[in-house]
Scaffold this motif. Structure first.
Motif, PDB file in Angstrom:
ATOM      1  N   GLU A   1       0.827  -1.208   0.000  1.00  0.00           N
ATOM      2  CA  GLU A   1       0.000   0.000   0.000  1.00  0.00           C
ATOM      3  C   GLU A   1       0.863   1.261   0.000  1.00  0.00           C
ATOM      4  O   GLU A   1       0.497   2.279  -0.582  1.00  0.00           O
ATOM      5  CB  GLU A   1      -0.956  -0.003   1.199  1.00  0.00           C
ATOM      6  CG  GLU A   1      -0.256  -0.074   2.540  1.00  0.00           C
ATOM      7  CD  GLU A   1      -1.216  -0.248   3.701  1.00  0.00           C
ATOM      8  OE1 GLU A   1      -0.735  -0.428   4.828  1.00  0.00           O
ATOM      9  OE2 GLU A   1      -2.445  -0.186   3.496  1.00  0.00           O
ATOM     10  N   GLN A   2       2.033   1.186   0.639  1.00  0.00           N
ATOM     11  CA  GLN A   2       2.963   2.309   0.613  1.00  0.00           C
ATOM     12  C   GLN A   2       3.591   2.450  -0.780  1.00  0.00           C
ATOM     13  O   GLN A   2       3.756   3.561  -1.294  1.00  0.00           O
ATOM     14  CB  GLN A   2       4.056   2.110   1.669  1.00  0.00           C
ATOM     15  CG  GLN A   2       3.540   2.100   3.099  1.00  0.00           C
ATOM     16  CD  GLN A   2       4.618   1.706   4.096  1.00  0.00           C
ATOM     17  OE1 GLN A   2       5.499   0.897   3.793  1.00  0.00           O
ATOM     18  NE2 GLN A   2       4.558   2.259   5.299  1.00  0.00           N
ATOM     19  N   ASN A   3       3.920   1.315  -1.382  1.00  0.00           N
ATOM     20  CA  ASN A   3       4.509   1.322  -2.720  1.00  0.00           C
ATOM     21  C   ASN A   3       3.546   1.912  -3.743  1.00  0.00           C
ATOM     22  O   ASN A   3       3.960   2.634  -4.657  1.00  0.00           O
ATOM     23  CB  ASN A   3       4.885  -0.110  -3.121  1.00  0.00           C
ATOM     24  CG  ASN A   3       5.638  -0.165  -4.425  1.00  0.00           C
ATOM     25  OD1 ASN A   3       6.656   0.493  -4.594  1.00  0.00           O
ATOM     26  ND2 ASN A   3       5.134  -0.946  -5.368  1.00  0.00           N
ATOM     27  N   GLU A   4       2.256   1.628  -3.579  1.00  0.00           N
ATOM     28  CA  GLU A   4       1.254   2.179  -4.495  1.00  0.00           C
ATOM     29  C   GLU A   4       1.266   3.702  -4.453  1.00  0.00           C
ATOM     30  O   GLU A   4       1.160   4.372  -5.489  1.00  0.00           O
ATOM     31  CB  GLU A   4      -0.131   1.660  -4.125  1.00  0.00           C
ATOM     32  CG  GLU A   4      -1.238   2.147  -5.058  1.00  0.00           C
ATOM     33  CD  GLU A   4      -2.623   1.718  -4.622  1.00  0.00           C
ATOM     34  OE1 GLU A   4      -3.581   1.968  -5.375  1.00  0.00           O
ATOM     35  OE2 GLU A   4      -2.763   1.150  -3.514  1.00  0.00           O
ATOM     36  N   ILE A   5       1.425   4.254  -3.260  1.00  0.00           N
ATOM     37  CA  ILE A   5       1.471   5.714  -3.114  1.00  0.00           C
ATOM     38  C   ILE A   5       2.769   6.270  -3.689  1.00  0.00           C
ATOM     39  O   ILE A   5       2.773   7.259  -4.426  1.00  0.00           O
ATOM     40  CB  ILE A   5       1.321   6.104  -1.633  1.00  0.00           C
ATOM     41  CG1 ILE A   5      -0.056   5.695  -1.113  1.00  0.00           C
ATOM     42  CG2 ILE A   5       1.535   7.602  -1.445  1.00  0.00           C
ATOM     43  CD1 ILE A   5      -0.186   5.748   0.394  1.00  0.00           C
ATOM     44  N   ILE A   6       3.877   5.628  -3.355  1.00  0.00           N
ATOM     45  CA  ILE A   6       5.184   6.102  -3.820  1.00  0.00           C
ATOM     46  C   ILE A   6       5.223   6.177  -5.342  1.00  0.00           C
ATOM     47  O   ILE A   6       5.768   7.124  -5.921  1.00  0.00           O
ATOM     48  CB  ILE A   6       6.295   5.171  -3.287  1.00  0.00           C
ATOM     49  CG1 ILE A   6       6.465   5.368  -1.767  1.00  0.00           C
ATOM     50  CG2 ILE A   6       7.628   5.431  -3.999  1.00  0.00           C
ATOM     51  CD1 ILE A   6       7.329   4.327  -1.095  1.00  0.00           C
ATOM     52  N   ARG A   7       4.616   5.214  -6.013  1.00  0.00           N
ATOM     53  CA  ARG A   7       4.672   5.130  -7.479  1.00  0.00           C
ATOM     54  C   ARG A   7       3.414   5.661  -8.153  1.00  0.00           C
ATOM     55  O   ARG A   7       3.229   5.473  -9.357  1.00  0.00           O
ATOM     56  CB  ARG A   7       4.922   3.675  -7.900  1.00  0.00           C
ATOM     57  CG  ARG A   7       6.269   3.131  -7.434  1.00  0.00           C
ATOM     58  CD  ARG A   7       6.422   1.641  -7.716  1.00  0.00           C
ATOM     59  NE  ARG A   7       7.633   1.126  -7.113  1.00  0.00           N
ATOM     60  CZ  ARG A   7       8.769   0.853  -7.767  1.00  0.00           C
ATOM     61  NH1 ARG A   7       8.832   1.035  -9.071  1.00  0.00           N
ATOM     62  NH2 ARG A   7       9.831   0.400  -7.134  1.00  0.00           N
ATOM     63  N   SER A   8       2.560   6.334  -7.418  1.00  0.00           N
ATOM     64  CA  SER A   8       1.300   6.815  -7.993  1.00  0.00           C
ATOM     65  C   SER A   8       1.537   7.955  -8.982  1.00  0.00           C
ATOM     66  O   SER A   8       2.600   8.572  -9.015  1.00  0.00           O
ATOM     67  CB  SER A   8       0.338   7.266  -6.890  1.00  0.00           C
ATOM     68  OG  SER A   8       0.903   8.311  -6.123  1.00  0.00           O
ATOM     69  N   ASP A   9       0.517   8.231  -9.775  1.00  0.00           N
ATOM     70  CA  ASP A   9       0.570   9.219 -10.856  1.00  0.00           C
ATOM     71  C   ASP A   9       1.078  10.567 -10.340  1.00  0.00           C
ATOM     72  O   ASP A   9       0.459  11.180  -9.472  1.00  0.00           O
ATOM     73  CB  ASP A   9      -0.835   9.379 -11.446  1.00  0.00           C
ATOM     74  CG  ASP A   9      -0.840  10.203 -12.731  1.00  0.00           C
ATOM     75  OD1 ASP A   9       0.124  10.953 -12.966  1.00  0.00           O
ATOM     76  OD2 ASP A   9      -1.821  10.103 -13.485  1.00  0.00           O
ATOM     77  N   PRO A  10       2.206  11.058 -10.860  1.00  0.00           N
ATOM     78  CA  PRO A  10       2.764  12.319 -10.362  1.00  0.00           C
ATOM     79  C   PRO A  10       2.002  13.546 -10.834  1.00  0.00           C
ATOM     80  O   PRO A  10       2.221  14.649 -10.326  1.00  0.00           O
ATOM     81  CB  PRO A  10       4.185  12.323 -10.924  1.00  0.00           C
ATOM     82  CG  PRO A  10       4.078  11.548 -12.191  1.00  0.00           C
ATOM     83  CD  PRO A  10       3.055  10.478 -11.924  1.00  0.00           C
TER      84      PRO A  10
END
Length: 704
Positions: free
Chosen positions: A212-221
């Motif tokens: 869930e943290q990785n999803e945020i880190i790599r989310s659409d900039p």
């Protein structure tokens, strides 16, 4: 050969390559430094100062041309890699391929001189397999950005599918292979990493990032990503890892020099500073909202004497954090622009000099940008006439006098622009218009008024040109910034590229500014918003976070309550005392007992009463403990020692052990704000929590 021996053989081969790289870099750096020293010696022996300066300039150019700074930084990275080059191996077979690809992932990538990719960076697309899949998975996938063949400036997201056959955790320390754990067999990797945290400083979580943290880190900039994360969910850590990821993946667009990190206190700004270089972040601009506003306004040559005012919870302050108030500022600015332009247009010189031709080119530009353009053109014509006059070609006449008058009047308008006085005029205007009292202490502005000054100045002057606006903005502890603050943030951002992180349950200001993240949609573009929610508290033990949760549960309206991670620990300890001096003496005894194992750990004594700070300090010193006192400018965070922390400054920090001193009804009356403040205090603890109270136990802390 078993898999441990196999991995050890592979490790030795990698270490051989890395050590050779280290030797080469070390030799290069030493040679450069020796050349530089010789050059400096030659410069010092040069008779003429100008020659010495030229020599030093040439030396600096030589160091730049031979990439000295980069090599110094890179050798530090290689040293880290020699110590621990990678932490996982992924065996992946892409769909349609028969050949298995073994990928080793580490904190940094490494490619050999023949361009073989030996280690992949944790931020690389394929590394997401490690974070998203806890075990071998058929039909696994990861995404990457590729160029559009016809339009190479456009990036297209593509997906690679295949079978993840092996996910192997590899434990390497001091260049030694300590353990190999296939297919997530070491399930307590996260628990172990957290329990070993000392507190005091942030650390990277590269090896233990959760899906869930990785999803945020790599989310659409390019969207507004709003993250509601409970205490201990890793919000600040996610923020800096996300920045590291964005600078790596979108390096041609999102860079350190066009990115801004906003936090609510200088303590938190300083708190992350030591971790940033670990994630290859060196020049990121970091600021509180107040400091950003003041520096931006002053950078335009405007004066602003700012002293933060007293917080209050009156309706008037809430009104200042409403869309209606922001619209009133914009309307006032629009009326002011019309009034000033009407005065300029009606002047004698305006028509005679045909200044309207300049304004017609930029009708929507900020007022003082328009005035400055008029003055530049008028002064340009004056300069031309003066040049010709010196040559004897022209005589002063009516046209010259009109130009001189225009320059004088336009210059006075620019010089007289004072955003603080104009804001004061706006408040007086609003009082009359609404027939209501609106609190305003001049010149001691509070943050709401400072934001109002910024908006007014930006509408009328244009504080940051579009080409200089920030490509990406990160807001940490976002719950403590009001809507008017987000109007400022929106105005300094170039588009909708934002990461906003906070916890509604830690909104501890009186009259909470943000009660629901949906409130931000009144300021920011709702169609550009993505929401993420992390309810698991990774930092704190199950026993401590459940205790802290019960504080919030006393108010049914609270949502986003924390869920414990699977890490057991000691129960919080509540101790009644009748003498503060004796309580502090017992705290010191417990600190000494805890520190008997001589491990590094940061310990906090949280003091709710600012008037008692000096007494608590004296009692600690009398018992042989010389604590570090945290104030608003503190920046020397370490992973060991005892910290004396005022309660109002503890938010965002973490410590191995926390002692909370006297959370009585006097400081924490039974209300929602007190519950949030106590929740913040208790959730700072990683492993142990002790609460010393006098008299009756505060009902907010009752567990029955």
């Amino acid at each position: 050969m078993d898999f441990f021996q196999q991995e050890n053989t592979h490790l030795q081969g990698i270490l051989k390559i890395l050590r050779a790289e280290f030797g080469y870099l070390k030799s290069e750096i030493e040679n450069l430094e020796e050349e530089y020293k010789k050059g400096l010696k030659e410069a010092s022996e040069t008779g003429r100062q100008d020659d010495a300066i030229d020599l030093i300039k040439d030396l600096n150019k030589m160091m730049d041309a031979r990439h000295y700074s980069f090599k110094k930084r890179f050798i530090g990275r290689v040293i880290q890699q020699v110590n621990s080059p990678y932490f996982t191996r992924l065996d992946f077979v892409p769909l349609g391929y028969k050949t298995l690809s073994s990928v080793y992932v580490g904190k940094h990538a490494y490619a050999s001189k023949d361009h073989r990719h030996i280690i992949s960076d944790w931020r690389s697309p394929i590394a997401s397999l490690y974070y998203n899949y806890p075990a071998p998975t058929p039909n696994a996938s990861y995404t990457f950005l590729d160029e559009d063949f016809a339009r190479p400036w456009i990036k297209i997201e593509k997906t690679v599918k295949g079978d993840l056959l092996l996910r192997r955790n590899i434990d390497i320390e001091d260049s030694k292979l300590l353990g190999v754990y296939d297919n997530n067999l070491k399930i307590d990797l996260v628990s172990e990493a957290i329990s070993e945290k000392t507190g005091g400083i942030l650390s990277d979580i590269i090896e233990t990032i959760q899906s869930e943290q990785n999803e945020i880190i790599r989310s659409d900039p390019y969207r507004i990503n709003i993250i509601q994360g409970t205490a201990g969910s890793g919000k600040t850590t996610i923020a800096i890892h996300r920045l590291s990821y964005l600078f790596y993946t979108y390096k041609d667009i999102i860079k350190e020099n066009n990115t801004l990190l906003i936090s609510t206190t200088n303590i938190l700004i300083n708190y992350v500073a030591k971790t940033l270089p670990e994630l290859e972040i060196y020049t990121l601009r970091r600021s509180t909202l107040e400091d950003f506003i003041i520096k931006t306004i002053r950078s335009k040559g405007l004066k602003i004497a700012y002293e933060k005012g007293i917080e209050n919870s009156t309706y008037k302050e809430k009104f200042k954090n409403s869309p209606e108030f922001i619209e009133e500022i914009k309307k006032f600015a629009a009326d002011k622009k019309k009034s000033v332009l009407d005065d300029i247009s009606s002047s004698r010189y305006f028509k005679k000099l045909d200044l309207g031709r300049y304004l017609s080119c930029i009708p929507d530009a900020p007022l003082y940008y328009q005035i400055n353009l008029l003055k530049e053109n008028v002064d340009g014509e004056l300069g031309d006439i003066n040049s010709e006059k010196k040559e004897g070609f022209v005589l002063e006449g009516a046209f010259f006098n009109e130009l001189a008058e225009a320059s004088l009047n336009l210059g006075k308008l620019m010089k007289d622009f004072d955003p603080v006085k104009l804001y004061k005029e706006f408040i007086q205007h609003l009082k009359i218009k609404n027939n209501a009292e609106i609190e305003f202490s001049f010149p001691n502005l509070n943050l709401d008024d400072l934001c109002g000054v910024y908006i007014l100045a930006d509408v009328l002057l244009g504080l940051i040109p579009n080409e200089n606006k920030f490509t990406h903005v990160v807001v940490d502890e976002a719950q403590d910034i009001g809507l008017i603050g987000y109007e400022v943030i929106k105005r300094c951002a170039n588009g909708s590229s934002m990461t906003i992180l906070g916890d509604i349950n830690q909104s501890t200001q009186k009259g909470a500014l943000i009660n629901d993240w949906k409130d931000l949609e009144e300021i920011l573009d709702p169609s550009a918003v993505n929401y993420f929610f992390i309810n698991v508290s990774y930092r704190t033990t199950k026993q401590i976070i459940l205790f802290a949760r019960k504080i919030l549960e006393k108010f049914p309206a609270f949502k986003y309550l924390p869920e414990p991670f699977r890490r057991e620990g000691e129960e919080p300890v509540l101790i009644q005392f009748d003498s503060r001096e004796k309580a502090v003496s017992e705290i010191v005894m417990r600190i000494k007992e805890i520190n008997k194992d001589e491990k590094s750990r940061a310990i906090a004594v949280i003091e709710p009463d600012p008037k008692e700070i000096n007494n608590t300090l004296r009692y600690l010193k009398n018992n042989g403990v010389n604590p570090v006192i945290i104030n608003e400018k503190f920046d020397d965070f370490k992973n060991t020692g005892v910290y004396l922390v005022p309660e109002n400054l503890v938010k965002g920090l973490e410590f191995d052990t926390v002692f909370l001193l006297d959370p009585s009804l006097r400081y924490f009356p039974v209300n929602e704000q007190s519950a949030k403040r106590l929740f913040v205090c208790c959730s700072r603890a990683i492993n142990r929590l002790f609460i010393y109270y006098s008299g009756e136990l505060n009902p907010l802390l009752a567990t029955g």
